[in-house]
Scaffold this motif. Structure first.
Motif, PDB file in Angstrom:
ATOM      1  N   LEU A 129     -20.399   0.657  -0.131  1.00 38.81           N
ATOM      2  CA  LEU A 129     -19.361   1.454   0.502  1.00 38.81           C
ATOM      3  C   LEU A 129     -19.064   2.627  -0.411  1.00 38.81           C
ATOM      4  CD1 LEU A 129     -17.046  -1.522   1.447  1.00 38.81           C
ATOM      5  CD2 LEU A 129     -18.648  -0.350   2.939  1.00 38.81           C
TER       6      LEU A 129
ATOM      7  N   SER B  95     -17.111   6.271  -1.470  1.00 40.04           N
ATOM      8  CA  SER B  95     -15.997   7.198  -1.346  1.00 40.04           C
ATOM      9  C   SER B  95     -16.288   8.307  -2.338  1.00 40.04           C
ATOM     10  CB  SER B  95     -14.672   6.505  -1.656  1.00 40.04           C
ATOM     11  OG  SER B  95     -14.530   6.323  -3.032  1.00 40.04           O
TER      12      SER B  95
ATOM     13  N   THR C 292     -14.016   0.751   6.895  1.00 36.16           N
ATOM     14  CA  THR C 292     -13.577   1.640   5.821  1.00 36.16           C
ATOM     15  C   THR C 292     -13.304   0.823   4.572  1.00 36.16           C
ATOM     16  OG1 THR C 292     -11.205   1.476   6.297  1.00 36.16           O
ATOM     17  CG2 THR C 292     -12.436   3.177   7.496  1.00 36.16           C
ATOM     18  N   THR C 293     -13.369   1.470   3.417  1.00 37.61           N
ATOM     19  CA  THR C 293     -13.103   0.770   2.165  1.00 37.61           C
ATOM     20  C   THR C 293     -11.665   0.273   2.110  1.00 37.61           C
ATOM     21  OG1 THR C 293     -12.611   2.865   1.057  1.00 37.61           O
ATOM     22  CG2 THR C 293     -14.851   2.015   0.838  1.00 37.61           C
ATOM     23  N   TYR C 294     -10.749   0.965   2.753  1.00 35.97           N
ATOM     24  CA  TYR C 294      -9.355   0.528   2.742  1.00 35.97           C
ATOM     25  C   TYR C 294      -9.179  -0.798   3.470  1.00 35.97           C
ATOM     26  CZ  TYR C 294      -7.004   4.403   0.479  1.00 35.97           C
ATOM     27  OH  TYR C 294      -6.531   5.288  -0.446  1.00 35.97           O
TER      28      TYR C 294
ATOM     29  N   ASP D 255     -12.303   7.528   2.470  1.00 34.54           N
ATOM     30  CA  ASP D 255     -13.746   7.623   2.668  1.00 34.54           C
ATOM     31  C   ASP D 255     -14.196   9.052   2.979  1.00 34.54           C
ATOM     32  OD1 ASP D 255     -13.907   4.926   2.156  1.00 34.54           O
ATOM     33  OD2 ASP D 255     -14.040   4.332   4.252  1.00 34.54           O
TER      34      ASP D 255
END
Length: 135
Positions: free
Chosen positions: A6, A8, A60-62, A85
């Protein structure tokens, strides 16, 4: 074991995802109800968000990443011009700290296991712990 990268702008996270046990059906049903009440207007029924305004919740990374960060977003909200991201979102997300620990764990578990996501559950104990943190 699957390895997913992932990305960002600031860093890359390697997440090792094992075959996770299925999430309890009752948790998913409760989480979906809470999502429909509080989240669907901004993040949409498909979790796709609104470009430039409200971030997507899909992959998403969140959502898939750090549980503490995700819980803090629910408890404290988010300010404008947040980058997630590589995309910037301008709508303010209010805090939902009035929700009970169980409600927050249900909705976050629902989100982390919907919209193409497959992540571990968030428990009421996880939420209680994050509430106890000073920052």
């Amino acid at each position: 074991m699957k390895i997913i990268m992932l990305f960002s702008p600031a860093f890359a996270i390697a997440a090792f995802l094992f075959d996770l046990p299925p999430v309890d059906k009752a948790t998913m049903e409760r989480g979906k109800k809470i999502y429909t009440l509080y989240c669907v207007t901004c993040h949409q029924a498909d979790g796709g968000g609104v470009p430039g305004l409200n971030p997507p919740l899909e992959k998403t990374t969140y959502v898939a990443g750090n549980k503490t960060r995700l819980i803090k977003i629910i408890l404290k909200g988010m300010n404008t011009h947040e980058e997630i991201d590589g995309e910037t979102y301008t709508n303010v997300m209010p805090p939902f700290n009035y929700l009970k620990n169980q409600e927050i764990s249900d909705v976050l578990t629902f989100i982390r296991n919907s919209f193409g996501n497959k992540s571990s559950v968030i428990t009421p104990g996880d939420v209680r712990y994050v509430r106890s943190l000073k920052k």
